[in-house]
Design a protein around this motif. Structure first.
Motif, mmCIF file in Angstrom:
data_model
loop_
_atom_site.group_PDB
_atom_site.id
_atom_site.type_symbol
_atom_site.label_atom_id
_atom_site.label_comp_id
_atom_site.label_asym_id
_atom_site.label_seq_id
_atom_site.Cartn_x
_atom_site.Cartn_y
_atom_site.Cartn_z
ATOM 1 N N ALA A 80 0.828 -1.210 0.000
ATOM 2 C CA ALA A 80 0.000 0.000 0.000
ATOM 3 C C ALA A 80 0.859 1.255 0.000
ATOM 4 O O ALA A 80 0.580 2.225 -0.727
ATOM 5 N N ILE A 81 1.909 1.254 0.786
ATOM 6 C CA ILE A 81 2.790 2.421 0.857
ATOM 7 C C ILE A 81 3.499 2.638 -0.482
ATOM 8 O O ILE A 81 3.560 3.771 -0.989
ATOM 9 N N LEU A 82 4.013 1.553 -1.053
ATOM 10 C CA LEU A 82 4.725 1.681 -2.330
ATOM 11 C C LEU A 82 3.802 2.140 -3.450
ATOM 12 O O LEU A 82 4.166 3.017 -4.255
ATOM 13 N N TYR A 83 2.597 1.576 -3.520
ATOM 14 C CA TYR A 83 1.645 2.001 -4.553
ATOM 15 C C TYR A 83 1.224 3.454 -4.345
ATOM 16 O O TYR A 83 1.055 4.218 -5.311
ATOM 17 N N GLY A 84 1.033 3.838 -3.083
ATOM 18 C CA GLY A 84 0.633 5.221 -2.821
ATOM 19 C C GLY A 84 1.697 6.215 -3.236
ATOM 20 O O GLY A 84 1.398 7.249 -3.855
ATOM 21 N N LEU A 85 2.958 5.915 -2.896
ATOM 22 C CA LEU A 85 4.040 6.810 -3.280
ATOM 23 C C LEU A 85 4.264 6.805 -4.788
ATOM 24 O O LEU A 85 4.477 7.862 -5.408
ATOM 25 N N ALA A 86 4.211 5.601 -5.394
ATOM 26 C CA ALA A 86 4.481 5.495 -6.833
ATOM 27 C C ALA A 86 3.386 6.151 -7.667
ATOM 28 O O ALA A 86 3.667 6.758 -8.711
ATOM 29 N N SER A 87 2.135 6.070 -7.212
ATOM 30 C CA SER A 87 1.019 6.589 -8.012
ATOM 31 C C SER A 87 1.094 8.098 -8.189
ATOM 32 O O SER A 87 0.700 8.634 -9.237
ATOM 33 N N PHE A 88 1.574 8.794 -7.170
ATOM 34 C CA PHE A 88 1.600 10.256 -7.243
ATOM 35 C C PHE A 88 3.028 10.796 -7.136
ATOM 36 O O PHE A 88 3.228 11.961 -6.795
ATOM 37 N N PHE A 89 3.974 9.958 -7.458
ATOM 38 C CA PHE A 89 5.363 10.390 -7.384
ATOM 39 C C PHE A 89 5.659 11.492 -8.397
ATOM 40 O O PHE A 89 6.589 12.279 -8.213
ATOM 41 N N TYR A 90 4.844 11.578 -9.439
ATOM 42 C CA TYR A 90 5.068 12.597 -10.459
ATOM 43 C C TYR A 90 4.898 14.005 -9.894
ATOM 44 O O TYR A 90 5.389 14.984 -10.460
ATOM 45 N N LEU A 91 4.194 14.130 -8.749
ATOM 46 C CA LEU A 91 4.012 15.448 -8.149
ATOM 47 C C LEU A 91 5.320 16.019 -7.622
ATOM 48 O O LEU A 91 5.404 17.213 -7.316
ATOM 49 N N TYR A 92 6.357 15.191 -7.502
ATOM 50 C CA TYR A 92 7.662 15.655 -7.050
ATOM 51 C C TYR A 92 8.541 16.115 -8.213
ATOM 52 O O TYR A 92 9.709 16.465 -8.006
ATOM 53 N N SER A 93 7.989 16.087 -9.420
ATOM 54 C CA SER A 93 8.736 16.513 -10.614
ATOM 55 C C SER A 93 7.925 17.577 -11.354
ATOM 56 O O SER A 93 6.733 17.384 -11.616
ATOM 57 N N GLY A 94 8.582 18.681 -11.679
ATOM 58 C CA GLY A 94 7.887 19.764 -12.361
ATOM 59 C C GLY A 94 7.399 19.358 -13.737
ATOM 60 O O GLY A 94 6.254 19.644 -14.119
ATOM 61 N N GLU A 95 8.257 18.702 -14.538
ATOM 62 C CA GLU A 95 7.882 18.319 -15.903
ATOM 63 C C GLU A 95 6.732 17.322 -15.903
ATOM 64 O O GLU A 95 5.783 17.453 -16.676
ATOM 65 N N LYS A 96 6.822 16.310 -15.028
ATOM 66 C CA LYS A 96 5.761 15.305 -14.991
ATOM 67 C C LYS A 96 4.452 15.884 -14.463
ATOM 68 O O LYS A 96 3.377 15.524 -14.939
ATOM 69 N N THR A 97 4.556 16.787 -13.524
ATOM 70 C CA THR A 97 3.346 17.422 -13.007
ATOM 71 C C THR A 97 2.662 18.225 -14.101
ATOM 72 O O THR A 97 1.427 18.148 -14.272
ATOM 73 N N ASP A 98 3.439 18.986 -14.860
ATOM 74 C CA ASP A 98 2.860 19.766 -15.960
ATOM 75 C C ASP A 98 2.222 18.849 -16.997
ATOM 76 O O ASP A 98 1.153 19.171 -17.554
ATOM 77 N N PHE A 99 2.877 17.715 -17.261
ATOM 78 C CA PHE A 99 2.335 16.784 -18.254
ATOM 79 C C PHE A 99 0.983 16.221 -17.816
ATOM 80 O O PHE A 99 -0.001 16.258 -18.572
ATOM 81 N N TYR A 100 0.937 15.678 -16.588
ATOM 82 C CA TYR A 100 -0.306 15.060 -16.118
ATOM 83 C C TYR A 100 -1.425 16.080 -15.971
ATOM 84 O O TYR A 100 -2.589 15.783 -16.277
ATOM 85 N N HIS A 101 -1.072 17.264 -15.523
ATOM 86 C CA HIS A 101 -2.119 18.258 -15.313
ATOM 87 C C HIS A 101 -2.545 18.932 -16.614
ATOM 88 O O HIS A 101 -3.519 19.705 -16.621
ATOM 89 N N SER A 102 -1.817 18.655 -17.709
ATOM 90 C CA SER A 102 -2.238 19.181 -19.015
ATOM 91 C C SER A 102 -3.186 18.234 -19.737
ATOM 92 O O SER A 102 -3.749 18.593 -20.774
ATOM 93 N N LEU A 103 -3.337 17.017 -19.196
ATOM 94 C CA LEU A 103 -4.255 16.065 -19.806
ATOM 95 C C LEU A 103 -5.686 16.569 -19.675
ATOM 96 O O LEU A 103 -6.028 17.254 -18.713
ATOM 97 N N PRO A 104 -6.543 16.201 -20.636
ATOM 98 C CA PRO A 104 -7.934 16.712 -20.612
ATOM 99 C C PRO A 104 -8.797 15.980 -19.579
ATOM 100 O O PRO A 104 -9.931 15.578 -19.892
ATOM 101 N N TRP A 105 -8.267 15.785 -18.383
ATOM 102 C CA TRP A 105 -8.991 15.116 -17.307
ATOM 103 C C TRP A 105 -8.979 15.997 -16.070
ATOM 104 O O TRP A 105 -7.995 16.684 -15.779
ATOM 105 N N LYS A 106 -10.067 15.971 -15.377
ATOM 106 C CA LYS A 106 -10.090 16.656 -14.094
ATOM 107 C C LYS A 106 -9.213 15.889 -13.100
ATOM 108 O O LYS A 106 -8.953 14.708 -13.254
ATOM 109 N N ARG A 107 -8.823 16.589 -12.071
ATOM 110 C CA ARG A 107 -7.971 15.939 -11.085
ATOM 111 C C ARG A 107 -8.713 14.819 -10.353
ATOM 112 O O ARG A 107 -8.086 13.856 -9.900
ATOM 113 N N GLU A 108 -10.033 14.930 -10.252
ATOM 114 C CA GLU A 108 -10.795 13.850 -9.636
ATOM 115 C C GLU A 108 -10.637 12.555 -10.424
ATOM 116 O O GLU A 108 -10.533 11.464 -9.840
ATOM 117 N N VAL A 109 -10.599 12.687 -11.769
ATOM 118 C CA VAL A 109 -10.457 11.508 -12.621
ATOM 119 C C VAL A 109 -9.048 10.923 -12.476
ATOM 120 O O VAL A 109 -8.872 9.699 -12.379
#
Length: 684
Positions: A80-109
């Protein structure tokens, strides 16, 4: 339809992206379930089967592998800990955060995609491993009617707490901006309740001398999801499972709601920051530093002569160091961490209020004595009585009334009188050194109040063994409502006993050769005499020997249960005429004293403060030996309060037959008739 396709594609891509983690978890589950089950069943096959048991050793082992498997618990939490950290690990990277948040999906999705894919990635290998384990158990003869219900419950509990730990790990990521602080954040979320409770208990223990707290162990387990999960794994009781599931469900809902809310408002530029929300930095610092500083200072002041001065100094130093460490962690700037901060001032102010409040006892803990009219009932436990007794195994299994201080009495005048004496005596002696404390013979008493408001308050006092105190103890003890429940015979019937033995002065344990009806009559006779004995008789009569009762009980050994014999001693007092008469008829008499002709000498000694022999006297005259033997008693099971035993004198018997040895330690019970002998040892 398009949104649904995007959602399914997102889940599938997420699963593929973390396939390495799924493989790792799958291997761990195979070790924790099928392989572990094979080894446990192999061991269980070599155990002796007990015909009358509902389950044999293989079935017990198989049931344990599916329901109370600690290895699975470790894998579930770790995954559970590994999946939780891995699932949102992109939030620790500026480029990956910009990529995911540019997708045509709401953050809830995006959040839902990560949650569902992580659950599927864990659930599929877990169910497969469980299924393989089930087949292994079936083929090895471990099947029973309890297996499927236990397996279903285990699956539900493991999945629930997987989601709890997953949500906690995600919360740590949402609140932080890098992996280091994220890991610290998760550790803090899981342990903060334990830290607060430990700090509170440590402060109470350090500052309050009369406070005693009784609580069920189950409540302590809800301070952290880890503790609650462990409790459910190791305990199969229905009530505990219900509480654990309810607790887990509530925590899960709260954590998921916080995760989703924080994810929606989390700034995209929070990467590489220690805390994602700057406004939370002083709040986190304050709530973390205060309990940690108190705990560290309390530990540091242990063993110091001036506890309070060292406690204050330690608290200030630790608080300043931790405050600087938090400020440096936030800014990575040394100059910033040494500048005065409002949050640091708040920490020092709160710590000062807490320490001075405890020092001055502003809540009146040690002086607590409620008005009698506000008390519904009271209970009392005399440690020098109940802890001197031997109890049957049922007492320990049920955590009986004596141990939990729950013998509530409506007629509590004598108990209340002891409470008054305890409060007054503590107030007069609280500044004394622990080893002096009035130099009185003290009686340890645990008291409890059940207030009419429903609140329960627990206190513990050391009372001087005065005539007034003994008179009140006698009133309480001689009340059948109280005495019945502190007697060991209250917790075991004759039907529970398999065998009875008798022990003598030489420590020999002789089994009584009796029929079942004779055993039951003897035990009931003894029960009547023991429970009918008054406090004065218990203090003044000698113990001449013991009945030893044996019970057949079951114990857990790994994932299996085995039978064992549990024995407990019942003192035979000299006044138990009916019991002694029956033992004589059965060929195992308990004599009034050791025959004087078998004794060559009696050696009486006193000890000094260092434990060395201070004075010694050897008795060789037959008439002196006879007199001393008439006053000898066993100490074990003899009450400590009101006792006339001379603990200052060690008694050693030198037998005529040099191969004999005394079985148990024996002492003199003083009634004043040995004064002429004892004066030679300077014993008053």
């Amino acid at each position: 339809m398009t949104s649904k396709n995007y959602l399914c594609k997102g889940i599938r891509d997420h699963i593929h992206r973390h396939m390495f983690l799924t493989i790792l978890v799958s291997l761990a589950l195979l070790v924790a379930l099928p392989i572990h089950c094979i080894t446990e069943l192999d061991v269980a096959k070599g155990m002796v089967q007990i015909p009358e048991d509902s389950l044999n050793s293989v079935q017990e082992a198989f049931l344990g592998c599916l329901s109370s498997n600690s290895w699975v618990m470790v894998v579930v939490a770790g995954a559970a800990i590994l999946y939780g950290l891995a699932s949102f690990f992109y939030l620790y990277s500026g480029e990956k955060t910009d990529f995911y948040h540019s997708l045509p999906w709401k953050r809830e999705v995006l959040f839902l995609v990560s949650l569902v894919s992580s659950l599927v990635s864990f659930l599929v290998p877990y169910l497969i491993a469980t299924g393989i384990t089930y087949l292994i158990g079936i083929f090895n003869g471990g099947n029973s009617t309890k297996v499927l219900p236990a397996m279903a419950i285990a699956i539900g509990v493991n999945v629930l707490y997987f989601l709890v730990f997953y949500a906690a790990a995600v919360l740590a990521v949402m609140l932080t901006g890098n992996l280091f602080t994220g890991v610290l954040g998760f550790a803090g979320i899981m342990s903060y309740g334990i830290i607060i409770k430990t700090a509170y208990s440590s402060l109470n223990s350090h500052f309050f001398d009369t406070l005693s707290v009784y609580s069920s162990g189950m409540q302590e387990n809800f301070l952290s999801p880890f503790l609650a999960y462990r409790m459910m794994i190791y305990t199969g009781e229905e009530k505990i499972l219900q509480y654990g599931v309810l607790y887990g469900a509530i925590v899960l809902v709260v954590l998921l709601a916080l995760d989703l809310w924080l994810y929606k408002i989390r700034p995209s530029e929070s990467y590489h920051k220690s805390i994602a929300f700057p406004k939370l930095e002083p709040v986190i610092k304050v709530v973390c530093v205060i309990p940690i500083a108190l705990l560290a200072a309390l530990f540091f002041s242990l063993g110091m002569r001036n506890h309070f001065v060292w406690l204050v100094a330690g608290t200030i130093v630790v608080a300043l160091v931790l405050s600087a460490a938090f400020d440096f962690l936030y800014s990575l700037d040394i100059k910033s961490c040494i500048r005065p901060k409002i949050s640091t001032g708040v920490i020092l102010a709160v710590l000062a209020l807490v320490i001075m409040g405890y020092r001055m006892d502003i809540t009146g803990v040690d002086s607590f004595l409620p008005d009698k009219g506000k008390v519904q009932a009271m209970s009392v436990k005399f440690n020098s009585i109940s802890e001197r007794m031997a109890y049957p195994v049922n007492f320990y299994e049920k955590m009986g009334a004596v141990n939990n201080n729950q013998i509530w009495m409506k007629d509590f005048d004598a108990i209340y009188a002891l409470a008054q004496i305890g409060v007054e005596y503590y107030a007069d002696n609280k500044n004394e050194e622990a080893d002096a404390f009035g130099l009185d013979t003290l009686v340890n008493v645990d008291l409890a109040y059940e207030m009419k408001s429903g609140k329960k308050v627990y206190r513990s006092y050391y009372l001087p063994e005065t005539e007034e105190v003994l008179a009140n103890i006698q009133k309480i003890y001689d009340n059948w409502e109280y005495r019945e429940k502190i007697m060991p015979t209250y917790y075991a019937d004759a039907e529970d006993i398999e065998f009875l033995y008798v022990t003598d002065a030489l420590g020999r344990r002789m089994q009584l050769d009796v029929q079942r009806n004779e055993l039951e009559i003897l035990y009931k006779t003894y029960k009547n005499e023991l429970e009918g004995m008054t406090f004065e008789e218990a203090a003044g009569e000698r113990i001449l020997g013991y009945l030893v009762a044996e019970q057949m009980e079951r114990g857990n050994y790994g994932n299996t249960k085995q039978d064992y014999m549990f024995s407990w001693d019942l003192p035979i007092y000299e006044g138990f005429s009916e019991t002694r008469a029956m033992l004589t008829e059965l060929g195992n008499p308990i004599e009034d004293q050791i025959p004087a002709e078998e004794v060559l000498q009696i050696r009486l000694t006193t000890m000094d403060e260092m434990g060395n022999t201070a004075q010694e006297m050897i008795l060789e005259k037959p008439e002196e030996i006879q007199r001393v033997l008439e006053h000898m008693t066993y100490e074990y099971c003899h009450y400590g309060v009101g006792s006339k035993i001379l603990y200052d004198i060690n008694v050693e018997i030198i037998w005529t037959d040099r191969f004999k040895e005394t079985g148990q330690t024996m002492y003199l019970l003083d009634d004043g008739s040995l004064d002429d002998i004892l004066q030679k040892l300077n014993i008053d």
